[in-house]
Design an enzyme around this catalytic site. Structure first.
Site, PDB file in Angstrom:
ATOM      1  N   ASP A 111       0.842  -1.192   0.000  1.00  0.00           N
ATOM      2  CA  ASP A 111       0.000   0.000   0.000  1.00  0.00           C
ATOM      3  C   ASP A 111       0.883   1.250   0.000  1.00  0.00           C
ATOM      4  O   ASP A 111       2.067   1.194   0.343  1.00  0.00           O
ATOM      5  CB  ASP A 111      -0.939   0.015   1.210  1.00  0.00           C
ATOM      6  CG  ASP A 111      -0.190   0.002   2.535  1.00  0.00           C
ATOM      7  OD1 ASP A 111       0.825  -0.721   2.645  1.00  0.00           O
ATOM      8  OD2 ASP A 111      -0.605   0.718   3.462  1.00  0.00           O
ATOM      9  N   GLU A 165       0.189  -0.931   6.011  1.00  0.00           N
ATOM     10  CA  GLU A 165       1.315  -0.324   6.725  1.00  0.00           C
ATOM     11  C   GLU A 165       1.152   1.181   6.849  1.00  0.00           C
ATOM     12  O   GLU A 165       1.539   1.777   7.862  1.00  0.00           O
ATOM     13  CB  GLU A 165       2.621  -0.664   6.001  1.00  0.00           C
ATOM     14  CG  GLU A 165       3.892  -0.338   6.792  1.00  0.00           C
ATOM     15  CD  GLU A 165       4.369   1.092   6.593  1.00  0.00           C
ATOM     16  OE1 GLU A 165       5.230   1.551   7.381  1.00  0.00           O
ATOM     17  OE2 GLU A 165       3.892   1.762   5.654  1.00  0.00           O
TER      18      GLU A 165
END
Length: 254
Positions: free
Chosen positions: A72, A140
């Site tokens: 991400d 994250e």
């Protein structure tokens, strides 16, 4: 990295850059499995991006190296982008696009390194000197929601791990890489300090009553000393000695 590998790398990272997995997304599909490894996509919390875990080799006679990365990215809201942040662009040998360095590029870099290692071992007729485990998360940039639960319920995927490689670090300079062998964690918490129920005059009453802000400063001052050593009782209990770090470095070098 050979010319053919680098060309393949550019194609794959270009495809990854187009996948706009940002903190507001609710899911992603991962289809790429170049090594025929054991692969599992698990979602600990509904509505959150899954964690991709994998395993290449389960030889009990060699150590296991676990790689951590994330797919991400942060939204590309900053001004100053001269190219589409979600279309990878190559300019003068540099790759531009959201995630090329944090963290899609390093994830692919590690995968290609393992591929090169496999090719060398196959050419020499030798087995892999390590088992490789992979853990690539999709939250994250948004607090790693569900990540700890995923690890707890899938520990057997990482059995035998003697070192963890994290690609989310920095180089010393543009042409000078470095090996970061340890990172500090982060604990977030909210603290409320309360005082009197009504305002008092600082001139008349300032020396009589405690100011909540001063109490807060004093409390924070008890956490660390002037050398950044943590003073919380029991905080450092169970931390291994530095020679363990040296042993991990030897494993990586081998």
């Amino acid at each position: 990295m050979s010319t053919s590998y680098y060309a393949r790398f550019q194609i794959l990272i270009g495809n990854l850059i187009k996948t706009q997995v940002v903190p507001t997304d609710t899911g992603v599909t991962v289809k790429y499995n170049p090594y025929r490894a054991e692969v599992k996509m698990t979602q600990a919390l509904e509505g959150r991006n899954p964690v991709v875990i994998g395993r290449l080799g389960r030889n009990p006679d060699v150590p296991t190296i676990t790689f951590y990365g994330h797919y991400d990215v942060q939204p590309a809201l900053e001004s100053g982008w001269n190219t589409n942040p979600f279309e990878m662009t190559s300019i003068d040998g540099y790759l531009y696009g959201r995630g090329t360095s944090d963290n899609k590029g390093p994830v692919l870099g590690f995968l290609f390194a393992v591929k090169e290692l496999m090719a060398q071992c196959t050419s020499a007729g030798q087995p892999l000197p390590v088992n490789c485990a992979f853990c690539i998360e999709g939250e994250e940039e948004n607090g790693s929601h569900g990540f700890a639960k995923t690890i707890e319920t899938n520990q057997h995927w990482f059995s035998g791990t003697e070192a963890i490689v994290v690609s989310n670090t920095l180089w010393i300079g543009e042409n000078r890489p470095c090996l970061t062998y340890g990172m500090r964690g982060l604990i977030c918490l909210d603290v409320s300090i309360s005082g009197l129920q009504r305002d008092l005059h600082s001139g008349n009453d300032g020396g009589v009553f405690n100011e909540p802000m001063v109490d807060l400063v004093n409390a924070i001052g008890t956490l660390v000393d002037g050398r950044n050593s943590i003073l919380v009782p029991g905080f450092s209990d169970g931390i291994q000695e530095h020679h363990q770090d040296r042993e991990a470095a030897v494993i990586i070098e081998q």
